[in-house]
Design an enzyme around this catalytic site. Structure first.
Site, short mmCIF file in Angstrom:
data_model
loop_
_atom_site.label_atom_id
_atom_site.label_comp_id
_atom_site.label_asym_id
_atom_site.label_seq_id
_atom_site.Cartn_x
_atom_site.Cartn_y
_atom_site.Cartn_z
N SER A 25 1.90 -9.11 -3.96
CA SER A 25 0.58 -8.69 -3.40
C SER A 25 -0.46 -8.63 -4.67
O SER A 25 -0.33 -7.69 -5.28
CB SER A 25 0.50 -7.66 -2.28
OG SER A 25 -0.98 -7.45 -2.08
N GLU A 85 -9.14 -17.31 2.11
CA GLU A 85 -9.46 -15.89 2.30
C GLU A 85 -10.88 -15.73 1.55
O GLU A 85 -10.97 -15.07 0.39
CB GLU A 85 -8.65 -15.15 1.81
CG GLU A 85 -7.14 -14.92 2.59
CD GLU A 85 -6.30 -13.88 2.28
OE1 GLU A 85 -6.71 -12.99 1.28
OE2 GLU A 85 -5.08 -13.76 2.71
#
Ligand SMILES: [Zn+2]
Length: 293
Positions: free
Chosen positions: A203, A263
């Site tokens: 991440s 995103e």
């Protein structure tokens, strides 16, 4: 008659001798000359091309619409690829993931193939002085100092232009990501988890260089939604983030490359130079570095 015959043979003999002595010298001279010309040619070609490319670059302000510049570009791409290849410490046997060796760098790049070292915690985590969505004291408020400073400038400029932004989620620890991922695997299965949740270490939030941003005026309706792009805040962010060293890390229509859906809220600090190049060329971080893994 005999005298003429003997004289002829003598003359032919002289002629042949002259030829035998002369030919090798001539050949050597020719070879030497040819070699010198080739060497001159070999040396002069790159010089000419370099000069031409420089002239064209200056003339066109760096635009890449000619072959010489394209050739230079591909060389740069190769250089970049070599450069990034250096940033792999090892390949994890159990997962096949490439472990990066520059986790602290603003140029670090992690994705579904490239992971931070297990348990990595970034240095210099600070809370940027901006409007936050998470509660006071939440680790989510943090970013690496260099990214936090840039975020403060970005928010200040947005504010000046009447755009309200809110910082939603920044740093996320390896342990926290591990919990999220393992809970997703337990609830929805491995395949689903891999689609919607990052494995611990992969991440960007763990780098301390990424922040999810929302609109201050339309927060609830567009929080971490693609509709954020349609808000004034989302549109402003897309056009201005690079001026502060941030990129929209997962752009629209690039999920095949990044591994993530669009995103518009997730910005990542990479420094102004890289951010501006990525913005101008409309590419991803994967494409910037060469996209092999
Ligand atoms: Zn995010």
């Amino acid at each position: 008659m005999q005298k003429i015959y003997i004289a002829s043979i003598f003359l032919i003999g002289l002629f042949l001798t002259a030829c035998q002595q002369g030919d090798p010298n001539t050949n050597i001279d020719e070879k030497e000359q040819t070699t010198q010309q080739e060497q001159q040619a070999d040396q002069s070609v790159p010089k000419k091309e370099t000069a031409k490319t420089e002239e064209q670059d200056n003339a066109s302000d760096g635009s890449n619409d000619n072959e010489s510049a394209k050739a230079d570009d591909s060389t740069n791409e190769e250089d970049k690829q070599k450069e990034i290849d250096k940033h792999i410490a090892k390949v994890e046997k159990s997962t096949g993931l490439h472990v990066v060796d520059n986790p602290e760098s603003p140029e670090v790049y992690v994705n579904k193939q490239r992971t931070l070292p297990e348990g990595y915690v970034p240095p210099n985590l600070v809370v940027p002085d901006v409007s936050h969505y998470s509660s006071e004291g939440s680790p989510k408020r943090q970013l690496q100092k260099v990214a936090a400073d840039a975020l403060e400038q970005l928010f200040a400029e947005a504010d000046q232009q009447g755009i309200g932004l809110v910082a939603v989620s920044g740093y996320r620890s390896y342990e926290r990501q591990k919990q999220i991922y393992e809970s997703a695997v337990a609830n929805k299965g491995q395949e689903h988890a891999d689609k919607f949740s990052a494995r611990p270490g992969t991440s960007e939030h763990q780098t301390g260089l990424a922040m999810d941003v929302a609109s201050a005026t339309e927060t609830a309706a567009t929080l971490l939604e693609q509709s954020f792009k349609q808000t004034d805040a989302g549109a402003w962010l897309a056009e201005n983030a690079h001026n502060f060293g941030f990129i929209i890390r997962y752009p629209e229509g690039k999920n095949e490359i990044t591994g993530y859906n669009y995103e518009p809220w997730h910005i990542r600090y990479v420094g102004k130079e890289i951010a501006t190049e990525i913005y101008n060329k409309d590419i991803t971080l994967e494409e910037y570095f060469g996209y092999d893994y």
